[in-house]
Design an enzyme around this catalytic site. Structure first.
Site, PDB file in Angstrom:
ATOM      1  CG  ASP A  46      -3.400  -2.045   2.582  1.00 33.70           C
ATOM      2  OD1 ASP A  46      -2.961  -1.986   3.742  1.00 33.70           O
ATOM      3  OD2 ASP A  46      -4.249  -1.246   2.124  1.00 33.70           O
ATOM      4  CE1 TYR A  51      -9.597   1.343   0.713  1.00 34.41           C
ATOM      5  CE2 TYR A  51      -8.157  -0.542   0.492  1.00 34.41           C
ATOM      6  CZ  TYR A  51      -8.356   0.762   0.869  1.00 34.41           C
ATOM      7  OH  TYR A  51      -7.305   1.490   1.374  1.00 34.41           O
ATOM      8  CG  HIS A 109      -9.669   3.328   6.347  1.00 27.47           C
ATOM      9  ND1 HIS A 109     -10.303   2.480   5.478  1.00 27.47           N
ATOM     10  CD2 HIS A 109      -8.773   4.000   5.583  1.00 27.47           C
ATOM     11  CE1 HIS A 109      -9.813   2.616   4.265  1.00 27.47           C
ATOM     12  NE2 HIS A 109      -8.895   3.550   4.304  1.00 27.47           N
TER      13      HIS A 109
HETATM   14  N1  LIG Z   1      -5.254   4.122   4.229  1.00 31.92           N
HETATM   15  C1  LIG Z   1      -5.760   4.868   3.287  1.00 31.92           C
HETATM   16  O1  LIG Z   1      -6.494   5.836   3.557  1.00 31.92           O
HETATM   17  C2  LIG Z   1      -5.432   4.563   1.871  1.00 31.92           C
HETATM   18  C3  LIG Z   1      -5.791   5.471   0.857  1.00 31.92           C
HETATM   19  C4  LIG Z   1      -5.465   5.161  -0.453  1.00 31.92           C
HETATM   20  C5  LIG Z   1      -4.777   3.985  -0.752  1.00 31.92           C
HETATM   21  N2  LIG Z   1      -4.462   3.105   0.254  1.00 31.92           N
HETATM   22  C6  LIG Z   1      -3.757   1.830  -0.014  1.00 31.92           C
HETATM   23  O2  LIG Z   1      -2.617   2.080  -0.841  1.00 31.92           O
HETATM   24  C7  LIG Z   1      -2.701   1.268  -2.007  1.00 31.92           C
HETATM   25  C8  LIG Z   1      -2.007   1.939  -3.186  1.00 31.92           C
HETATM   26  O3  LIG Z   1      -2.535   3.236  -3.399  1.00 31.92           O
HETATM   27  P1  LIG Z   1      -3.422   3.644  -4.670  1.00 31.92           P
HETATM   28  O4  LIG Z   1      -4.116   2.451  -5.168  1.00 31.92           O
HETATM   29  O5  LIG Z   1      -4.259   4.800  -4.261  1.00 31.92           O
HETATM   30  O6  LIG Z   1      -2.387   4.234  -5.705  1.00 31.92           O
HETATM   31  P2  LIG Z   1      -0.949   3.829  -6.313  1.00 31.92           P
HETATM   32  O7  LIG Z   1      -0.580   2.442  -5.969  1.00 31.92           O
HETATM   33  O8  LIG Z   1      -0.020   4.945  -5.994  1.00 31.92           O
HETATM   34  O9  LIG Z   1      -1.258   3.934  -7.881  1.00 31.92           O
HETATM   35  C9  LIG Z   1      -2.156   3.072  -8.526  1.00 31.92           C
HETATM   36  C10 LIG Z   1      -2.319   3.578  -9.959  1.00 31.92           C
HETATM   37  O10 LIG Z   1      -1.052   3.521 -10.627  1.00 31.92           O
HETATM   38  C11 LIG Z   1      -1.157   2.671 -11.759  1.00 31.92           C
HETATM   39  N3  LIG Z   1       0.081   1.886 -11.791  1.00 31.92           N
HETATM   40  C12 LIG Z   1       0.444   0.905 -10.919  1.00 31.92           C
HETATM   41  N4  LIG Z   1       1.652   0.416 -11.246  1.00 31.92           N
HETATM   42  C13 LIG Z   1       2.079   1.105 -12.320  1.00 31.92           C
HETATM   43  C14 LIG Z   1       3.244   1.035 -13.124  1.00 31.92           C
HETATM   44  N5  LIG Z   1       4.202   0.158 -12.885  1.00 31.92           N
HETATM   45  N6  LIG Z   1       3.346   1.910 -14.175  1.00 31.92           N
HETATM   46  C15 LIG Z   1       2.371   2.797 -14.421  1.00 31.92           C
HETATM   47  N7  LIG Z   1       1.231   2.907 -13.709  1.00 31.92           N
HETATM   48  C16 LIG Z   1       1.092   2.055 -12.670  1.00 31.92           C
HETATM   49  C17 LIG Z   1      -2.389   1.819 -11.575  1.00 31.92           C
HETATM   50  O11 LIG Z   1      -2.984   1.528 -12.823  1.00 31.92           O
HETATM   51  P3  LIG Z   1      -3.663   0.113 -13.233  1.00 31.92           P
HETATM   52  O12 LIG Z   1      -4.335  -0.459 -12.028  1.00 31.92           O
HETATM   53  O13 LIG Z   1      -4.623   0.526 -14.312  1.00 31.92           O
HETATM   54  O14 LIG Z   1      -2.558  -0.758 -13.760  1.00 31.92           O
HETATM   55  C18 LIG Z   1      -3.293   2.749 -10.775  1.00 31.92           C
HETATM   56  O15 LIG Z   1      -3.970   3.652 -11.628  1.00 31.92           O
HETATM   57  C19 LIG Z   1      -4.205   1.083  -2.182  1.00 31.92           C
HETATM   58  O16 LIG Z   1      -4.541   0.059  -3.100  1.00 31.92           O
HETATM   59  C20 LIG Z   1      -4.637   0.823  -0.763  1.00 31.92           C
HETATM   60  O17 LIG Z   1      -4.315  -0.510  -0.412  1.00 31.92           O
HETATM   61  C21 LIG Z   1      -4.775   3.391   1.557  1.00 31.92           C
END
Ligand SMILES: NC(=O)c1ccc[n+]([C@@H]2O[C@H](COP(=O)([O-])OP(=O)(O)OC[C@H]3O[C@@H](n4cnc5c(N)ncnc54)[C@H](OP(=O)(O)O)[C@@H]3O)[C@@H](O)[C@H]2O)c1
Length: 279
Positions: A46, A51, A109
């Site tokens: 994704d 990004y 988005h």
């Molecule tokens: N459509 C939208 O508006 C929108 C907005 C936000 C996000 N998104 C999508 O959703 C995806 C995921 O959301 P997100 O990146 O905001 O947050 P998330 O996946 O909820 O959390 C990511 C954070 O959690 C940590 N983490 C991941 N796995 C872990 C584990 N097993 N144990 C402990 N900590 C862990 C990561 O750290 P490290 O990387 O340091 O390991 C990072 O700091 C995004 O990458 C994007 O593709 C979409």
């Protein structure tokens, strides 16, 4: 190898229920992190124009040696491109950055309700779909009132709605609306960017069943039927987040996690967010 369930979208295409998110991964780190995820077994990435790392995602897919048709890739139309011609040009730019001749899923988005007209933008998305260069089109951060306009005024029902969902923001009303209309739910920030991982209910369940808080949280999403793509640049976490299909939460544990809802967003409210990034 772990088998990731497939969700069938309303147009018959299938999407892996677990993917890998690349928001806030710097472009220089994205190729390596995405290659790592593909080696672990993820087959769904994704990304978004916003990004700034579509090019590196495309490089990783090409270098992985995995056939293009075996990796499901999503990208998103950035907020500055809501008018028809700008949207069509932006889609061309996304395909070019990724180095692909087709995209699996393209999303608006944000609805940007005070800027332009997302119905016109959706009609441009329908044109992209008709060109055969994107297999599925959908929306992100759309509230039921926004989707209602698309249902009333356009031809294609969005395949997905990608919204913020995690144990502190369960979004059961929006999710029910989507499911009732045949729209798959994608849960962004499924770990609330790590905020929910210290919650005593989640750590308690994790300790009792011998899984990590992240695995329990992701499993909760999976059992609710949502599609997730946690982000991590840490190899051990990329592996950990993939290992969620060899156990199931009891119904009482799913309900206990759902009861943690505080309607607390980590990101903007889609009704109020009208931000256009500087180009
Ligand atoms: N459509 C939208 O508006 C929108 C907005 C936000 C996000 N998104 C999508 O959703 C995806 C995921 O959301 P997100 O990146 O905001 O947050 P998330 O996946 O909820 O959390 C990511 C954070 O959690 C940590 N983490 C991941 N796995 C872990 C584990 N097993 N144990 C402990 N900590 C862990 C990561 O750290 P490290 O990387 O340091 O390991 C990072 O700091 C995004 O990458 C994007 O593709 C979409």
């Amino acid at each position: 190898m772990t088998s990731v369930p497939m969700i069938t979208l309303n147009n018959g295409h299938e999407i892996p229920q677990l993917g890998f998110g690349v928001f806030q991964i710097a472009p220089v780190e994205t190729r390596e992190a995405t290659l790592d995820a593909l080696e672990v077994g993820y087959r769904h990435i994704d990304t978004a124009e916003m990004y700034g790392n579509e090019k590196e995602v495309g490089q990783a897919v090409a270098e992985s040696g995995i056939p293009r048709e075996d990796v499901f890739v999503t990208s998103k139309l950035n907020n500055g491109f809501h008018a028809r011609d700008a949207a069509l040009r932006a889609f061309d730019g996304t395909l070019e950055a990724l180095g692909f001749d087709y995209l699996d899923l393209f999303l608006i988005h944000w609805p940007m309700p005070a800027v332009g007209d997302f119905v016109e933008t959706w009609k441009a998305m329908q044109e992209m779909h008709a060109s055969g260069r994107v297999r599925s089109i959908g929306v992100s951060n759309f509230q039921p009132a926004h989707i209602r306009r698309l249902l009333d005024e356009t031809d294609i029902i969005p395949a997905v709605n990608q919204i913020e969902v995690h144990p502190y923001l369960t979004q059961n009303d929006v999710r029910a609306f989507d499911f009732d209309n045949g729209i798959a739910n994608e849960a962004w920030s499924p770990l609330a960017q790590g905020m929910v991982l210290l919650d005593p209910v989640i750590t308690g369940i994790a300790g009792r069943i011998g899984k990590t808080p992240a695995q329990v949280t992701l499993r909760w999403h999976i059992q609710r039927g949502d599609i997730v793509f946690p982000k991590s640049v840490t190899h051990s976490r990329i592996v950990e987040n993939f290992e969620i299909f060899d156990f199931a939460l009891e119904t009482a544990d799913v309900e206990a996690i759902t009861a943690l809802n505080r309607s607390e967003r980590t990101g903007p409210n889609p009704d109020e967010f009208n931000w256009i990034p500087k180009s």
